[in-house]
Design a protein around this motif. Structure first.
Motif, short mmCIF file in Angstrom:
data_model
loop_
_atom_site.label_atom_id
_atom_site.label_comp_id
_atom_site.label_asym_id
_atom_site.label_seq_id
_atom_site.Cartn_x
_atom_site.Cartn_y
_atom_site.Cartn_z
N LEU A 1 0.98 -1.28 -0.07
CA LEU A 1 -0.02 0.14 -0.08
C LEU A 1 0.76 1.22 0.15
O LEU A 1 0.38 2.36 -0.65
CB LEU A 1 -1.07 -0.01 1.22
CG LEU A 1 -2.05 -0.99 1.36
CD1 LEU A 1 -2.88 -1.00 2.56
CD2 LEU A 1 -2.99 -0.92 0.08
N ALA A 2 2.05 1.23 0.53
CA ALA A 2 2.81 2.20 0.53
C ALA A 2 3.33 2.96 -0.63
O ALA A 2 3.01 4.36 -0.70
CB ALA A 2 4.26 2.19 1.71
N TRP A 3 3.61 2.39 -1.55
CA TRP A 3 4.24 2.99 -2.84
C TRP A 3 2.99 3.56 -3.68
O TRP A 3 3.30 4.21 -4.59
CB TRP A 3 4.88 2.02 -3.60
CG TRP A 3 4.27 0.76 -4.20
CD1 TRP A 3 4.08 -0.39 -3.47
CD2 TRP A 3 3.31 0.71 -5.38
NE1 TRP A 3 3.26 -1.20 -4.33
CE2 TRP A 3 2.76 -0.83 -5.38
CE3 TRP A 3 3.09 1.58 -6.60
CZ2 TRP A 3 2.15 -1.17 -6.41
CZ3 TRP A 3 2.48 0.81 -7.62
CH2 TRP A 3 1.95 -0.40 -7.46
N GLN A 4 1.74 3.25 -3.34
CA GLN A 4 0.52 3.76 -4.15
C GLN A 4 0.17 5.13 -3.94
O GLN A 4 -0.92 5.50 -4.43
CB GLN A 4 -0.60 2.51 -4.08
CG GLN A 4 -0.17 1.29 -4.55
CD GLN A 4 -1.17 0.23 -4.68
OE1 GLN A 4 -2.25 0.35 -4.91
NE2 GLN A 4 -0.97 -0.93 -3.63
N GLN A 5 0.36 5.55 -2.63
CA GLN A 5 -0.05 6.73 -2.00
C GLN A 5 0.68 7.90 -2.67
O GLN A 5 1.66 7.93 -3.27
CB GLN A 5 0.25 6.76 -0.53
CG GLN A 5 -0.12 5.68 0.34
CD GLN A 5 -1.75 5.23 0.14
OE1 GLN A 5 -2.49 6.28 0.11
NE2 GLN A 5 -1.89 4.06 -0.20
N SER A 6 -0.03 9.04 -2.64
CA SER A 6 0.69 10.34 -3.09
C SER A 6 0.78 11.47 -1.89
O SER A 6 1.68 12.27 -2.05
CB SER A 6 -0.45 10.98 -4.13
OG SER A 6 -1.33 11.26 -3.53
N ASP A 7 0.18 11.16 -0.69
CA ASP A 7 0.59 12.03 0.20
C ASP A 7 1.86 11.72 0.87
O ASP A 7 1.90 10.34 1.37
CB ASP A 7 -0.57 12.15 1.09
CG ASP A 7 -0.35 13.08 2.30
OD1 ASP A 7 0.20 12.85 3.58
OD2 ASP A 7 -0.99 14.25 2.30
N LEU A 8 2.80 12.66 1.23
CA LEU A 8 4.04 12.25 1.96
C LEU A 8 3.73 11.38 3.26
O LEU A 8 4.30 10.58 3.63
CB LEU A 8 4.94 13.25 2.18
CG LEU A 8 5.77 13.91 0.84
CD1 LEU A 8 6.45 15.18 1.20
CD2 LEU A 8 6.59 12.98 0.41
N LYS A 9 3.14 11.86 3.97
CA LYS A 9 2.74 11.47 5.40
C LYS A 9 2.12 10.09 5.03
O LYS A 9 2.51 8.95 5.99
CB LYS A 9 1.98 12.43 6.21
CG LYS A 9 2.70 13.48 6.79
CD LYS A 9 1.91 14.45 7.45
CE LYS A 9 1.32 13.99 8.80
NZ LYS A 9 0.52 14.81 9.72
N ARG A 10 1.17 9.99 4.26
CA ARG A 10 0.45 8.59 4.30
C ARG A 10 1.43 7.46 3.60
O ARG A 10 1.38 6.21 3.92
CB ARG A 10 -0.62 8.62 3.25
CG ARG A 10 -1.64 9.35 3.81
CD ARG A 10 -3.14 9.25 3.18
NE ARG A 10 -3.76 8.03 2.88
CZ ARG A 10 -4.42 7.37 3.80
NH1 ARG A 10 -4.99 7.87 4.88
NH2 ARG A 10 -5.01 6.44 3.47
N ILE A 11 2.38 7.85 2.77
CA ILE A 11 3.35 7.08 2.26
C ILE A 11 4.37 6.64 3.40
O ILE A 11 4.48 5.47 3.74
CB ILE A 11 4.29 7.92 1.25
CG1 ILE A 11 3.67 8.13 -0.12
CG2 ILE A 11 5.52 6.99 0.81
CD1 ILE A 11 4.20 8.93 -1.13
N LEU A 12 4.53 7.60 4.25
CA LEU A 12 5.45 7.21 5.42
C LEU A 12 4.84 6.13 6.42
O LEU A 12 5.21 5.47 6.93
CB LEU A 12 5.90 8.16 6.07
CG LEU A 12 7.24 9.17 5.39
CD1 LEU A 12 7.26 10.58 5.82
CD2 LEU A 12 8.27 8.28 5.07
N ALA A 13 3.42 6.54 6.57
CA ALA A 13 2.66 5.61 7.44
C ALA A 13 2.65 4.37 7.02
O ALA A 13 2.76 3.57 8.01
CB ALA A 13 1.29 6.32 7.44
N TYR A 14 2.32 4.16 5.70
CA TYR A 14 2.27 2.77 5.31
C TYR A 14 3.28 1.93 5.50
O TYR A 14 3.55 0.82 5.60
CB TYR A 14 1.63 2.54 4.14
CG TYR A 14 0.31 2.57 3.87
CD1 TYR A 14 -0.77 1.61 4.37
CD2 TYR A 14 -0.35 3.75 3.61
CE1 TYR A 14 -1.98 1.66 4.51
CE2 TYR A 14 -1.90 3.77 3.34
CZ TYR A 14 -2.69 2.73 3.92
OH TYR A 14 -4.12 3.04 3.81
#
Length: 772
Positions: free
Chosen positions: A289-302
């Motif tokens: 799920l991490a690499w599919q995000q576009s928000d920096l904080k959500r990328i780091l969260a996953y």
């Protein structure tokens, strides 16, 4: 130390005016407090490294069900490692938060809640008692709820805070039940003493349910699959909160719990297989799920979810090598992820967006932020010479030597691919390429915002060069406490060309390829987005919606404003509880001595019964009032016959007053009208008969119950104390007026409120108001 930790909660009582006055003071006071704690804990490093263990006793202890409960604090290798992480990263986050919040009037509130959270987290990792640990466990949940929902005017923040609270709160309830089982089975609640009862705990028939409950608490707190969804949602919190709670501290609480209890409960197949399987699944899901995000904080969260899964899986394996890898990677992750979250906040602060699709070309405008991002991303990607590289090497080595070598190594490789993609998205995508509109007006962050990410990323580099000392000093002590036996952790930055190094290099190469192909992979992965509709987050939303529907439905049925329904529900509940209690505890009525009821007693009871029946049949309001009064007077006669003249007088006075009041308002009472059907009246009649029957059965059971010597002693004691203590010779009156004074005062208050309410109703002129 305990006084310092508990003092943080007292800061929360500062009033709003004081918070405004001390806003600037708190910006510097909070980092200094955390720094002072870090220095204080650092003093124990040489002693703990030498194998010593310190207990800070609290002069308070209670016994619940034969189990001792205390709030003693324990400093050993494991708790010291976590305490240094909590206080050290806390210092830098507090320094960062002051500039991040700027002139926001809520700054003081943020600092106070952050300090309260730090106190809760320190209490959790330092507690030597299971129930003291649970107390601080719940305090971390409460304080994190306030921090996640800090932007309380935003619906998304409130929903995310509630989601985190509910998910971790359910786990907390399960944890309490598991701790209680463990304390009962192990014969105590001290985490160190329980190691002496490992065999008895594992052999207990309650072992599996106990493990399930404890691990449920750990998995929910550390965002393990399928409870991982609350962590990305918590990114609604301000960036300092994300950098502190959701990368370095709170999400590590479940990992700490598993590490702490491994010497007590960890030497079984159930423990090992469950934790390893859940951790591996979490690492894969988070990485996907991490690499599919576009928000920096959500990328780091996953990616945090994925990292937590890796650490949990290695703790589940439980071998010395796996534990060493888990603890080393835990520290590396706290350093680089705390730095990267602060970098994300700096990017947002300077460009007013965190969307990587709107970010590019920030290098010239934010060179220092890029430097921090680059150093931390190198550690995240697992490149030398960083702590991330060191941790990943040991992780691969441990996976290859475990009994689950094939699938565990494969899972770690897949997670590592994701780490490289995330590192590239954070350190390359926003800073290189043609400058976007957001980059044109971007500006560098102030030094106080740069200090945190730079120092953390530099620490991730420097500690790797002192791997041997660090391993023998910190990791060895924590590893020994996790395994329950002394171990020495030998760490080195370079082990030569071996299989773990080749796997690490391969994961980096594949990760770069995946990053280059990300746009095409996003299109290919789009059809899988429908899985979100049936995923854990959707299940949570469905359960929450179902709970709300049930709450509304039962409110419409039960809390509908009709007194008859309230009495009906109360009666059914009482009948059920009393009948069940009597059935399971008594079950029989002894009447061997024959009937004890006299003829005149039967006559009085018959008169009362006849009056009650005629009340339901008469159409005259005056007759109904007189019949009800005769029931009350009959009770007064019974009190008098059974040697309770004081009760008889009280009942007589109350009944007379009630009848008089009814007569006074007689002309205001509505005429009798049938509001219910025959079926409803039959139902109410059955409930009334059932209630009377169960009360009669209980009365017979009490009458036949032999007085226990201890109860007789209590009665005699009240008789002896009645006159000296209460200055009364009537024990019942003394109990009501002196021994139960507050209870009686409460009853008087209720009656007074009811009288005021009745007076208000009598003074209403509803008809006149409608005409007006």
């Amino acid at each position: 130390m305990l006084q310092v930790i508990l003092a943080f909660f007292g800061l929360g009582r500062t009033d709003a005016r004081s918070r405004k006055q001390f806003r600037l003071v708190l910006r510097w006071l909070a980092p200094l407090i955390a720094l002072g704690l870090f220095i204080y804990f650092a003093r124990f490093v040489p002693l703990v490294a030498a194998g010593e263990r310190f207990v800070v006793p609290l002069p308070w202890e209670a016994t619940v069900g034969g189990v001792a409960v205390s709030l003693d604090l324990l400093i050993d290798g494991l708790s010291l490692l976590f305490a240094l992480i909590v206080s050290g990263i806390g210092c830098l986050v507090f320094l960062y938060a002051g500039s991040y919040m700027g002139d926001d009037e809520r700054t003081s509130r943020l600092f106070l809640w952050l300090l309260a959270f730090m106190a809760s987290m320190l209490g959790l990792v330092l507690s030597s008692n299971l129930f003291g640990m649970f107390l601080f466990w719940e305090l971390t949940g409460i304080t994190s709820y306030m921090l996640i929902g800090f932007n309380q005017d935003e619906e998304s923040s409130r929903a995310s805070a509630l989601q985190a609270l509910l998910v971790t709160g359910v786990g907390g309830l399960a944890l309490l039940a598991g701790f209680t089982m463990l304390a009962v089975i192990g014969g105590g609640s001290d985490v160190v003493d329980l190691r002496q009862s490992t065999a008895a705990i594992a052999a207990s028939p309650l072992y599996i349910p106990m493990i399930a409950l404890i691990l449920l608490g750990a998995f929910t707190k550390s965002a393990q699959f399928p409870f991982h969804f609350w962590l990305p949602g918590a990114m609604a919190a301000p960036t300092p909160v994300s950098a502190y709670l959701h990368s370095a501290t709170m999400v590590k609480a479940g990992i700490f719990l598993v590490a702490r209890l491994t010497p007590v409960t960890g030497d079984t197949t159930v423990w090992i297989a469950t934790i390893t399987l859940v951790g591996t699944a979490t690492a894969l899901v988070g990485g996907w799920l991490a690499w599919q995000q576009s928000d920096l904080k959500r990328i780091l969260a996953y990616s945090t979810v994925s990292a937590l899964g890796m650490i949990m899986a290695l703790l589940g394996v439980g071998s010395p090598l796996a534990v060493k890898g888990a603890l080393t990677f835990l520290l590396a992750h706290a350093l680089y992820k705390g730095a990267l979250f602060m970098v994300a906040g700096s990017v947002d602060h300077g460009s007013h967006t965190r969307d990587i699709n709107e970010l590019a070309g920030l290098l010239k405008k934010m060179p220092w932020t890029f430097a921090a991002a680059a150093m931390a991303a190198v550690s995240l990607a697992g490149l030398p010479p960083t702590m991330g590289f060191l941790g990943k090497e040991v992780d691969f080595e441990a996976a290859l030597e475990s009994e689950y070598a094939l699938w565990l190594t494969s899972a770690l490789m897949a997670a590592s691919f994701g780490f490289v993609v995330v590192a590239s998205l954070v350190a390359i995508r926003p800073f290189f390429g043609a400058a976007t509109a957001a980059a044109e007006d971007a500006h560098e962050s102030p030094p106080t915002m740069l200090a945190g990410p730079l120092l953390l990323s530099i620490a991730g580099l420097c500690l790797a060069f002192y791997a041997g000392w660090f391993g023998e000093t910190f990791i060895s002590a924590a590893m020994s406490e996790t395994l329950g036996t002394p171990h020495v952790a030998k760490l080195a930055l370079w082990h030569g060309v071996n299989t773990p190094l080749l796997l690490s290099a391969g994961s980096f190469a594949v990760g770069l390829v995946l990053y280059a192909m990300r746009d095409r992979l996003l299109s290919a992965a789009a059809p899988f987005g429908v899985l979100a509709a049936i995923g854990p987050a959707a299940v949570y939303r469905g359960l929450l919606a179902g709970l709300k529907w049930f709450a509304n439905a039962q409110t419409r049925v039960i809390q509908n404003g009709r007194l008859s329904i309230y009495i009906l529900c109360t009666g059914i509940t009482l009948i059920t509880l009393l009948a069940a209690s009597w059935w399971f505890r008594v079950g029989t009525i002894e009447t061997a001595d024959g009937p004890r009821v006299k003829l005149y007693e039967l006559m009085i009871c018959g008169m009362m019964l006849a009056a009650a029946i005629f009340v339901t049949k008469t159409g005259s309001r005056l007759a109904a009032i007189c019949l009800l009064g005769s029931v009350g007077y009959g009770i007064s006669i019974l009190f008098l016959l059974f040697a309770a003249p004081d009760l008889a007088m009280t009942q007589l006075a109350i009944e007379t007053l009630t009848v008089i009041l009814f007569v006074f308002v007689l002309y205001r009472l509505p005429r009798f009208k049938r509001y219910t059907s025959t079926l409803v009246r039959a139902r109410d009649g059955l409930i009334a008969i059932g209630f009377g029957t169960i009360m009669a059965v209980l009365a017979f059971s009490v009458a036949e119950h032999a007085i226990d010597p201890s109860e007789k002693e209590l009665t005699d004691g009240i008789n002896r104390m009645a006159y000296p203590e209460g200055r009364g010779r009537n024990e019942v009156n003394v109990i009501l007026v002196d021994f139960r004074a507050l209870d009686t005062l409460g009853e008087i208050t209720v009656l007074s409120i009811a009288a005021i309410g009745i007076l208000a109703l009598l003074r209403l002129r509803l008809g006149e108001e409608r005409e007006a």
